[in-house]
Design a protein around this motif. Structure first.
Motif, PDB file in Angstrom:
ATOM      1  N   GLN A   1       0.955  -1.122   0.022  1.00  0.00           N
ATOM      2  CA  GLN A   1       0.055  -0.077  -0.173  1.00  0.00           C
ATOM      3  C   GLN A   1       0.838   1.058   0.051  1.00  0.00           C
ATOM      4  O   GLN A   1       1.680   1.383   0.966  1.00  0.00           O
ATOM      5  CB  GLN A   1      -0.790  -0.186   1.148  1.00  0.00           C
ATOM      6  CG  GLN A   1      -1.682   1.157   1.101  1.00  0.00           C
ATOM      7  CD  GLN A   1      -2.497   1.007   2.435  1.00  0.00           C
ATOM      8  OE1 GLN A   1      -2.663  -0.033   3.138  1.00  0.00           O
ATOM      9  NE2 GLN A   1      -3.442   2.114   2.818  1.00  0.00           N
ATOM     10  N   VAL A   2       0.749   2.135  -0.943  1.00  0.00           N
ATOM     11  CA  VAL A   2       1.559   3.292  -1.131  1.00  0.00           C
ATOM     12  C   VAL A   2       1.069   4.168  -0.154  1.00  0.00           C
ATOM     13  O   VAL A   2       0.033   4.856   0.223  1.00  0.00           O
ATOM     14  CB  VAL A   2       1.112   3.888  -2.580  1.00  0.00           C
ATOM     15  CG1 VAL A   2       1.955   5.197  -2.665  1.00  0.00           C
ATOM     16  CG2 VAL A   2       1.758   3.098  -3.731  1.00  0.00           C
ATOM     17  N   GLN A   3       2.172   4.814   0.740  1.00  0.00           N
ATOM     18  CA  GLN A   3       1.766   5.750   1.599  1.00  0.00           C
ATOM     19  C   GLN A   3       2.720   6.988   1.375  1.00  0.00           C
ATOM     20  O   GLN A   3       4.020   6.837   1.024  1.00  0.00           O
ATOM     21  CB  GLN A   3       1.842   5.309   3.003  1.00  0.00           C
ATOM     22  CG  GLN A   3       0.928   4.493   3.735  1.00  0.00           C
ATOM     23  CD  GLN A   3       1.078   4.289   5.080  1.00  0.00           C
ATOM     24  OE1 GLN A   3       1.743   3.781   5.434  1.00  0.00           O
ATOM     25  NE2 GLN A   3      -0.274   4.321   5.653  1.00  0.00           N
ATOM     26  N   GLY A  26       5.853   1.554   0.780  1.00  0.00           N
ATOM     27  CA  GLY A  26       4.665   0.851   0.228  1.00  0.00           C
ATOM     28  C   GLY A  26       5.176   0.555  -1.239  1.00  0.00           C
ATOM     29  O   GLY A  26       4.136  -0.188  -2.078  1.00  0.00           O
ATOM     30  N   HIS A 115      -1.815   8.583  -5.950  1.00  0.00           N
ATOM     31  CA  HIS A 115      -1.228   8.332  -4.655  1.00  0.00           C
ATOM     32  C   HIS A 115      -1.015   9.889  -4.157  1.00  0.00           C
ATOM     33  O   HIS A 115      -0.151  10.494  -4.766  1.00  0.00           O
ATOM     34  CB  HIS A 115      -0.049   7.761  -4.543  1.00  0.00           C
ATOM     35  CG  HIS A 115      -0.358   6.090  -5.051  1.00  0.00           C
ATOM     36  ND1 HIS A 115      -1.153   5.204  -4.689  1.00  0.00           N
ATOM     37  CD2 HIS A 115       0.146   5.802  -6.011  1.00  0.00           C
ATOM     38  CE1 HIS A 115      -1.235   4.103  -5.555  1.00  0.00           C
ATOM     39  NE2 HIS A 115      -0.522   4.340  -6.360  1.00  0.00           N
TER      40      HIS A 115
END
Length: 126
Positions: A1-3, A26, A115
């Protein structure tokens, strides 16, 4: 998961400097366009600067050329925006953005980035 987590905003007088940071996690951080966008009250979100993680090619909005510098530390997966000679017109919420991209010609449109960080406020007083 990209953060994406931004930091470094604040209040400064005109002519001052600030450095924004964006810690990414992520994703592999290769073949991505990373960018800084900003949104002032009542205005549309606009690109400030972008960098292609693959080769470091950068693009700047005309309004910030010569004053702002985007850079990255690939090992730390961190994006930076050094802002010098700040003006009241630079007052806005600044966002870090990322999108997988296969060309160093990063999009200048905010809607091409999926994102986003939570944003950090920059306020420049005259």
């Amino acid at each position: 998961q990209v953060q994406l987590v931004e930091s470094g905003g604040g209040s400064v007088q005109a002519g001052g400097s600030l450095r924004l940071s964006c810690a990414a996690s992520g994703f592999t951080y290769s073949n991505y366009c990373m960018g800084w966008f900003r949104q002032a009250a009542g205005k549309e979100r606009e690109r400030v600067a972008t960098i292609y993680t693959g080769d470091g090619i950068t693009y700047y909005a005309d309004s910030v050329k010569g004053r702002f510098t985007i850079s990255q530390d690939n090992a730390k997966k961190t994006l930076y925006l050094q802002m010098n000679s700040l003006k009241p017109d630079d007052t806005a919420m600044y966002y870090c953005a990322a999108e997988r991209w296969y060309s160093p010609s990063c999009s200048l449109h905010y809607y091409d980035y999926s994102h986003w960080g939570q944003g950090t406020q920059v306020t420049v007083s005259s």
